[in-house]
Design an enzyme around this catalytic site. Structure first.
Site: not given
Length: 423
Positions: A258, A234, A162
């Site tokens: 999540k 992030d 990511w």
């Protein structure tokens, strides 16, 4: 034409209870609305408590233990409360999914969600809280577009897939530089911050606080060398899993799916003095100022997702806040890592111990040919989504906030039994 005896109309006439409004099992007392021109108060009809009901002892009997990385498992008591309010929210005569996003009912929902999130993370009024769409992936572009000119230097620490994707997207709108990459170590570690070769005038340093795929988590955070620079994170896969000093960051962003809600909501926490400097090419929907000025209501937001996030925030507060949540998460992770490390090599964690994620636990089998059997047999025992990401293979157990201790204990018991059979 005559109506058939089996039409929906006659079924409703024979069963008028179908039309009755279900009552809620718990109440809701949102904060006064700040977006309206006058204070408004909305209350559920049955009670004014804001505590989410605890699950009944038998609540999990018909549910699997879902170890998916996202969309991930949600708290059972939150789902049950949402179920009780689905048809008729707090006597409003409609579902949250049917409400106008500018009506007083939904305004009470989004305001309380923001207020509770501010309490959880101790977010000061120096920061705006935005409920957006597009996932964290959209923020990969939004961040440089809002903070940089096309030639501005920015630094990226790449500790997994990511972080790498964020860097590549930033290259379209700024001049990013990877000041450290864990690719050569297969993304199993995090660098020493003292050795980082930071760019002197970098606008910001970007990190992915927890790499969902590779299971690497920052336990501390770097400080920008440039005194005017900021830290951006992030936090999609460890958001609200532990206390965080928000004041260390210029921007924190996270997909909800999540730890704090269903997919479709992206939360951005941004220092207010960083708002309003977007490049001219910035699309309206990526401009933080547009969303901040409109209180996340520039267009129709993901209303039901925001409502669900609000229920989760309420639940986290009821559990004692993020200090208590972190204790539970550390305990679950320790039980699982102890089982891996204590297996004599039958199971292996590739990640350096000091930076192992408490949220996503990737592991492999010494006998890789048994991995398919492991996943298949675990599913038979009610434990699903244990297959590792396609880019790394193996297994991965995502043990977010809503994964109960019982789920981890059952997985560990299964792992020991599997080893006894195949070791």
């Amino acid at each position: 034409m005559a109506t058939s005896a089996n039409t929906p109309t006659t079924l409703l006439l024979k069963n008028p209870s179908i039309l009755k409004t279900p009552t809620t099992t718990t109440g809701f007392n949102p904060l006064p609305i700040t977006r309206a021109t006058r204070p408004i108060s909305i209350k559920c009809s049955q009670s004014t408590t804001t505590t989410v009901s605890p699950p009944t002892p038998a609540a999990s009997q018909d549910r699997l233990f879902n170890f998916a990385a996202g969309p991930a498992t949600l708290p059972e008591n939150v789902l049950r409360k949402a179920e009780s309010e689905l048809y008729n929210w707090c006597g409003a005569g409609m579902s949250v999914m049917e409400m106008s996003h500018r009506g007083k009912e939904f305004l009470s929902i989004i305001d309380k969600a923001e207020s509770d999130l501010r309490k959880l993370l101790n977010i000061s009024e120096d920061y705006a809280v935005l409920f957006l769409q597009g996932g964290a992936t959209t923020q990969f572009a939004s961040v440089p577009l809002n903070l940089c000119k096309p030639d501005d230097p920015v630094d990226y620490i790449v500790t997994g897939s990511w972080g790498d994707k964020a860097y590549k997207e930033a290259a379209k709108f700024s001049k990013p530089r990877v000041i450290w990459s864990g690719k050569s170590e297969k993304y199993t570690c995090i660098p020493s911050f003292e050795t980082l070769d930071q760019t002197e005038d970098a606008k910001y340093i970007h990190i992915c606080a927890n790499e969902t795929i590779h299971g690497v988590e920052f336990k501390d955070y770097p400080t920008p060398k440039n005194k005017e620079g900021i830290l951006i994170a992030d936090m999609s896969s460890n958001f609200c899993s532990k206390p965080v000093d928000v004041s260390k960051f210029g921007i924190i962003y996270a997909g909800a799916q999540k730890n704090v809600g269903p997919s479709g909501v992206t939360i951005v926490i941004i220092r207010k003095d960083l708002i309003g400097n977007a490049q001219e090419i910035t699309p309206v929907m990526l401009d933080y100022k547009i969303h901040a000025d409109n209180k996340s209501l520039y267009n129709t937001p993901p209303c039901y997702g925001i409502y669900m996030c609000g229920l989760v925030f309420e639940d986290l507060l009821a559990q004692g806040g993020l200090v208590e949540i972190e204790k539970k998460n550390v305990k679950k992770a320790q039980i699982l890592y102890d089982a891996i490390d204590g297996s004599g090599g039958f199971y292996r964690s590739p990640v350096e111990k000091s930076v192992r994620s408490f949220m996503n636990v990737p592991f492999t089998l010494e006998k890789s040919e048994l991995e398919g059997e492991f996943i298949k047999e675990a599913a038979k025992e009610g434990m699903v989504q244990l297959k590792g990401h396609r880019s790394v293979g193996g297994m991965r157990a995502s043990i977010y906030n809503a994964m109960p201790l019982a789920g981890v204990e059952k997985l560990v018991a299964f792992m020991k039994d599997f080893q006894a059979k195949h070791g």
